[in-house]
Design an enzyme around this catalytic site. Sequence first.
Site, PDB file in Angstrom:
ATOM      1  N   SER A 150       0.889  -1.217   0.129  1.00  0.00           N
ATOM      2  CA  SER A 150      -0.028  -0.087   0.098  1.00  0.00           C
ATOM      3  C   SER A 150       0.876   1.399   0.049  1.00  0.00           C
ATOM      4  O   SER A 150       1.849   1.273   0.523  1.00  0.00           O
ATOM      5  CB  SER A 150      -0.772  -0.043   1.318  1.00  0.00           C
ATOM      6  OG  SER A 150      -1.380   1.462   1.358  1.00  0.00           O
ATOM      7  N   TYR A 163      -2.195  -1.425  10.246  1.00  0.00           N
ATOM      8  CA  TYR A 163      -2.197  -2.039   8.732  1.00  0.00           C
ATOM      9  C   TYR A 163      -1.104  -1.668   8.097  1.00  0.00           C
ATOM     10  O   TYR A 163      -0.512  -2.460   7.383  1.00  0.00           O
ATOM     11  CB  TYR A 163      -3.417  -1.660   8.145  1.00  0.00           C
ATOM     12  CG  TYR A 163      -3.494  -1.850   6.733  1.00  0.00           C
ATOM     13  CD1 TYR A 163      -3.890  -3.036   6.055  1.00  0.00           C
ATOM     14  CD2 TYR A 163      -3.690  -0.629   5.991  1.00  0.00           C
ATOM     15  CE1 TYR A 163      -4.006  -2.994   4.464  1.00  0.00           C
ATOM     16  CE2 TYR A 163      -3.506  -0.531   4.698  1.00  0.00           C
ATOM     17  CZ  TYR A 163      -3.745  -1.860   3.947  1.00  0.00           C
ATOM     18  OH  TYR A 163      -3.978  -2.117   2.449  1.00  0.00           O
TER      19      TYR A 163
HETATM   20  N1  LIG Z   1      -8.268  -0.389  -2.541  1.00  0.00           N
HETATM   21  C1  LIG Z   1      -7.360   0.433  -2.176  1.00  0.00           C
HETATM   22  O1  LIG Z   1      -7.483   1.466  -2.252  1.00  0.00           O
HETATM   23  C2  LIG Z   1      -6.069  -0.181  -1.624  1.00  0.00           C
HETATM   24  C3  LIG Z   1      -5.022   0.577  -1.354  1.00  0.00           C
HETATM   25  C4  LIG Z   1      -3.848   0.193  -0.842  1.00  0.00           C
HETATM   26  C5  LIG Z   1      -3.638  -0.984  -0.909  1.00  0.00           C
HETATM   27  N2  LIG Z   1      -4.457  -2.108  -1.221  1.00  0.00           N
HETATM   28  C6  LIG Z   1      -4.257  -3.354  -1.222  1.00  0.00           C
HETATM   29  O2  LIG Z   1      -4.707  -4.158  -2.327  1.00  0.00           O
HETATM   30  C7  LIG Z   1      -5.011  -5.600  -1.960  1.00  0.00           C
HETATM   31  C8  LIG Z   1      -6.603  -5.826  -2.561  1.00  0.00           C
HETATM   32  O3  LIG Z   1      -7.550  -4.893  -2.007  1.00  0.00           O
HETATM   33  P1  LIG Z   1      -8.675  -4.652  -2.601  1.00  0.00           P
HETATM   34  O4  LIG Z   1      -8.971  -2.954  -2.690  1.00  0.00           O
HETATM   35  O5  LIG Z   1      -8.920  -5.155  -4.135  1.00  0.00           O
HETATM   36  O6  LIG Z   1      -9.776  -5.308  -1.685  1.00  0.00           O
HETATM   37  P2  LIG Z   1     -11.297  -6.007  -1.871  1.00  0.00           P
HETATM   38  O7  LIG Z   1     -12.026  -5.255  -3.001  1.00  0.00           O
HETATM   39  O8  LIG Z   1     -11.910  -5.805  -0.699  1.00  0.00           O
HETATM   40  O9  LIG Z   1     -11.036  -7.428  -2.188  1.00  0.00           O
HETATM   41  C9  LIG Z   1     -10.195  -8.002  -1.257  1.00  0.00           C
HETATM   42  C10 LIG Z   1     -10.349  -9.642  -1.687  1.00  0.00           C
HETATM   43  O10 LIG Z   1      -9.619 -10.319  -0.920  1.00  0.00           O
HETATM   44  C11 LIG Z   1     -10.398 -11.505  -0.473  1.00  0.00           C
HETATM   45  N3  LIG Z   1     -10.261 -11.938   0.830  1.00  0.00           N
HETATM   46  C12 LIG Z   1     -10.453 -10.842   2.152  1.00  0.00           C
HETATM   47  N4  LIG Z   1     -10.149 -11.560   3.182  1.00  0.00           N
HETATM   48  C13 LIG Z   1      -9.797 -12.787   2.843  1.00  0.00           C
HETATM   49  C14 LIG Z   1      -9.256 -13.831   3.634  1.00  0.00           C
HETATM   50  N5  LIG Z   1      -9.102 -13.730   5.023  1.00  0.00           N
HETATM   51  N6  LIG Z   1      -8.691 -14.963   3.133  1.00  0.00           N
HETATM   52  C15 LIG Z   1      -8.932 -14.888   1.469  1.00  0.00           C
HETATM   53  N7  LIG Z   1      -9.335 -13.950   0.523  1.00  0.00           N
HETATM   54  C16 LIG Z   1      -9.677 -12.734   1.470  1.00  0.00           C
HETATM   55  C17 LIG Z   1     -11.944 -11.012  -0.998  1.00  0.00           C
HETATM   56  O11 LIG Z   1     -12.915 -12.272  -0.905  1.00  0.00           O
HETATM   57  P3  LIG Z   1     -13.832 -12.796  -0.026  1.00  0.00           P
HETATM   58  O12 LIG Z   1     -14.189 -11.519   0.991  1.00  0.00           O
HETATM   59  O13 LIG Z   1     -14.912 -13.219  -0.653  1.00  0.00           O
HETATM   60  O14 LIG Z   1     -13.087 -13.540   0.845  1.00  0.00           O
HETATM   61  C18 LIG Z   1     -11.841 -10.192  -2.202  1.00  0.00           C
HETATM   62  O15 LIG Z   1     -11.342 -11.004  -3.153  1.00  0.00           O
HETATM   63  C19 LIG Z   1      -4.957  -5.772  -0.501  1.00  0.00           C
HETATM   64  O16 LIG Z   1      -3.762  -6.147  -0.348  1.00  0.00           O
HETATM   65  C20 LIG Z   1      -5.149  -4.200   0.212  1.00  0.00           C
HETATM   66  O17 LIG Z   1      -4.457  -4.023   1.279  1.00  0.00           O
HETATM   67  C21 LIG Z   1      -5.839  -1.517  -1.676  1.00  0.00           C
END
Ligand SMILES: NC(=O)c1ccc[n+]([C@@H]2O[C@H](COP(=O)([O-])OP(=O)(O)OC[C@H]3O[C@@H](n4cnc5c(N)ncnc54)[C@H](OP(=O)(O)O)[C@@H]3O)[C@@H](O)[C@H]2O)c1
Length: 269
Positions: A150, A163
């Site tokens: 992140s 986090y």
């Molecule tokens: N969005 C942002 O602005 C942002 C910014 C910085 C970094 N990130 C990073 O990007 C990555 C992806 O985030 P995103 O924004 O795409 O999140 P998201 O839309 O909430 O998707 C999260 C994914 O992870 C799965 N997941 C959640 N908890 C899990 C667990 N315990 N075991 C296995 N799968 C799990 C979810 O599916 P289920 O809920 O069905 O399990 C979903 O497929 C993360 O590492 C996050 O920290 C995101």
Amino acid sequence: MGHVSEGVDDWFEGKVAIVTGASRGIGRAVVGKLAVRGASVVLNGRDQVVLDLAVKEIEDAGGSAIGVQGDFADPEFPEKLIGACQSEFGRIDFVVNNAATSAHSGRVLDCGREAFSKTILSNTWPAVAIIQAAVAGGLPEGSSIVNISSAGAQRVHETAGVYTAGKSALESLTFTLSRELGPRGVTVNAIEPGIIKTDLAGAIWKGEREAAESRLIPMQRLGDPSDIANAVLYLLGPDARWVNGSVLRIDGGRFHVGGESAHKIGVFQ
Ligand SMILES: NC(=O)c1ccc[n+]([C@@H]2O[C@H](COP(=O)([O-])OP(=O)(O)OC[C@H]3O[C@@H](n4cnc5c(N)ncnc54)[C@H](OP(=O)(O)O)[C@@H]3O)[C@@H](O)[C@H]2O)c1
């Protein structure tokens, strides 16, 4: 003399990628792009029904995919994931450690031991354990690993300090693993997304906050999951074979504007 882009178009063809957290958000965008380029993809998430839908969408578009249900908090999860990939496709070329959650929202001062260890562990250990299992499963030379960190990993954040500490640790592990795996011809890199329009970041951008947050980003918009997926494909692809132990920040330039959210610095009305 060889053409510089020789092999570029079919680099992903016949290869196999594992992406955790691939049922929604950034992970879903990554598997979609990889499948279009000819890779077989292993999608992970906790909900088999949602995974089945995503797999069907990819197959309907001509791709090859399986969904492996599993929670990264489960100690058996890495073996299960790698085992399912090997038995279905017989190889692993790419690992994208993307799934993450935070067990604490608020000040570091207010975080208890359990939420602290859960948050730090969930942002580090599953990635390490999956890499260990993938290496044991025989990652070939030319493989690549991308860990999703992140932009907050390099920042002070008012409510996500635990986090982001987990993400900083993930980046440190990325550096060490790049050294350990480089001699095998395997690259290990990390990506720092800025604010991406997914459920995870919903509290920051949903509703009227989107406009205010967008104004703080030099590119004047929030990120789309495809912005991150494009960077992942670059790091997994043929043009990044000497990119190892690097962190790529993809945030529309937001990092250079400062760490606080629009709400906190009063831009949001
Ligand atoms: N969005 C942002 O602005 C942002 C910014 C910085 C970094 N990130 C990073 O990007 C990555 C992806 O985030 P995103 O924004 O795409 O999140 P998201 O839309 O909430 O998707 C999260 C994914 O992870 C799965 N997941 C959640 N908890 C899990 C667990 N315990 N075991 C296995 N799968 C799990 C979810 O599916 P289920 O809920 O069905 O399990 C979903 O497929 C993360 O590492 C996050 O920290 C995101």
